[in-house]
Design an enzyme around this catalytic site. Sequence first.
Site, short mmCIF file in Angstrom:
data_model
loop_
_atom_site.label_atom_id
_atom_site.label_comp_id
_atom_site.label_asym_id
_atom_site.label_seq_id
_atom_site.Cartn_x
_atom_site.Cartn_y
_atom_site.Cartn_z
CB SER A 144 3.63 2.34 2.59
OG SER A 144 3.41 2.46 3.98
CB ALA A 145 6.63 5.74 -1.45
N PRO A 201 6.49 0.32 -4.85
CG PRO A 201 6.01 -0.80 -6.84
CD PRO A 201 5.50 -0.61 -5.44
N GLY A 253 4.29 3.58 -7.76
CA GLY A 253 3.12 3.92 -8.57
C GLY A 253 2.40 5.15 -8.08
CE LYS A 254 -1.76 3.24 -3.79
NZ LYS A 254 -1.19 2.04 -4.42
CD GLU A 269 8.78 0.71 1.25
OE1 GLU A 269 8.83 -0.26 2.06
OE2 GLU A 269 7.71 1.15 0.77
NE ARG A 312 7.73 -2.76 -0.53
CZ ARG A 312 6.84 -2.89 -1.51
NH1 ARG A 312 6.91 -3.92 -2.34
NH2 ARG A 312 5.87 -2.01 -1.66
CG ASP A 367 -1.06 1.22 -0.92
OD1 ASP A 367 -2.21 0.77 -0.75
OD2 ASP A 367 -0.27 0.73 -1.74
CB CYS A 379 -4.71 -4.49 -2.51
SG CYS A 379 -3.21 -5.16 -1.77
#
Length: 470
Positions: free
Chosen positions: A121-122, A124, A126-127, A145, A150, A190, A243
Amino acid sequence: MFKIKFWESGVTVVLPDGYIAKMKSLLGDEYEEFIQSYDSERYYGLRVNTSKISVEDFLKIFPYELKPIPWCESGFYYRKDVKPGKHPYHAAGLYYIQEPSAMAVVEAVSPQPGDVVLDISAAPGGKTTQIANKIGEKGLLISNEINPLRAKALVENIERFGIRNTIVLNESPERLLNSFRGFFDKVIVDAPCSGEGMFRKDPEVCYSWSEGMVKSCSKTQARILDVVFELLKPGGLLSYSTCTFSPEENEQVIDEFLKKHPEFELIDVAVSRFFSPGRPDWDDGNPELSKCMRLWPHKIEGEGHFIAVLKKLDGDDIKYSNKKIKTNTSKLEYFYDFCKDALVKPEDMDNITIVGDEVYMLPDFLPNLRGLKVLRYGWYLGQLKKGRFEPSHAMALGLRKSDVLRCVDLKSDSEEVLDYLRGQAIGIPESLYRKSGWSLVCVDGFPLGWCKIAGGNFKNHYPKGLRINW
């Protein structure tokens, strides 16, 4: 009733009553310290693109004060009044602006040079950009994604970072099984969640929260894990993160997964020393859940997160062969003409293929992508047009100044570099005035994009969609 003031906008939001009651019940005596963290300003972070510049060299040139983030060697806090997104170094891809706690996810699973990694679930990005820095050019990264809008932001960030060995997909987790069963060394999940850990950052998350959303997210998270575990090699690592604070989306999801999949175990990781342990007492008491990590905003300088790292003990070790995309190399003559005219070592441009009219440099190892929606096949170099090749912005950002024959190098504190980023014409160096062709535009030696010089005229090729208005 408890209100959050968002310091950037001045907006005040009331925390949901159901959320307040739940956190009081979970945290007990710790609740008051936790809830007071919402009266504090949030923390701001950036992460250095170590594929382009070392941390040491970056600190020498970055004009603002930075403070190290303890759990990420390339991560730094910056002050609220600093606007790193409005500096030319950001356009050059020297860093990624990222919430500090979010940097812990990739650090926890610790991708190694040469690893084959999936970021499922890449967006935007960051990871994904953090993984790419760690696996290096010999590794392979599949960034997926499911949301097309997105995914566009994901592609933009990958290209700005100059990443060459990433394949970008727009697929559901289930569709990945046909091509990647038993394929990856590391898988990063994520997971979509209720976002409680982001309440201090985003008022919209507060408005959308409900107990029903928590339950719905929990089901989605379990479904994703029940698919992605099959994508790992034996001995591979699965990182699960959210999160949010809800046990239903964290410890309880992990415990349910472990009961269904005894071939997995939770493991301790090095960065756990910076964070609080998981809470077995918020599930059925399984002591292994203490190996999970909870990032609390009243205990660290960052937002709320949950991280668990699981190891696959056994399973099918499937061998994959390198797949080549068939291409008509005769159509590449315009591309190779460009390379001879613009690059110092045109012979380094190998493993080139055409998809439609787009030219790519493929990763060293290319898995079977048949039937998948592929947005990028590796390093996107440009497009074949009638009688010519036009290099892409991604190609420019993936090069180094030393790779090209012609370069316009601008100073980061000059008005000219801002004019270039606005899409305007700038002065041509005397050394290039009588030369014609594609030239790389750099800031302090780091690529920003292309220009074209002909007859003493400068044509700005900075992409219209990226141009600044400040």
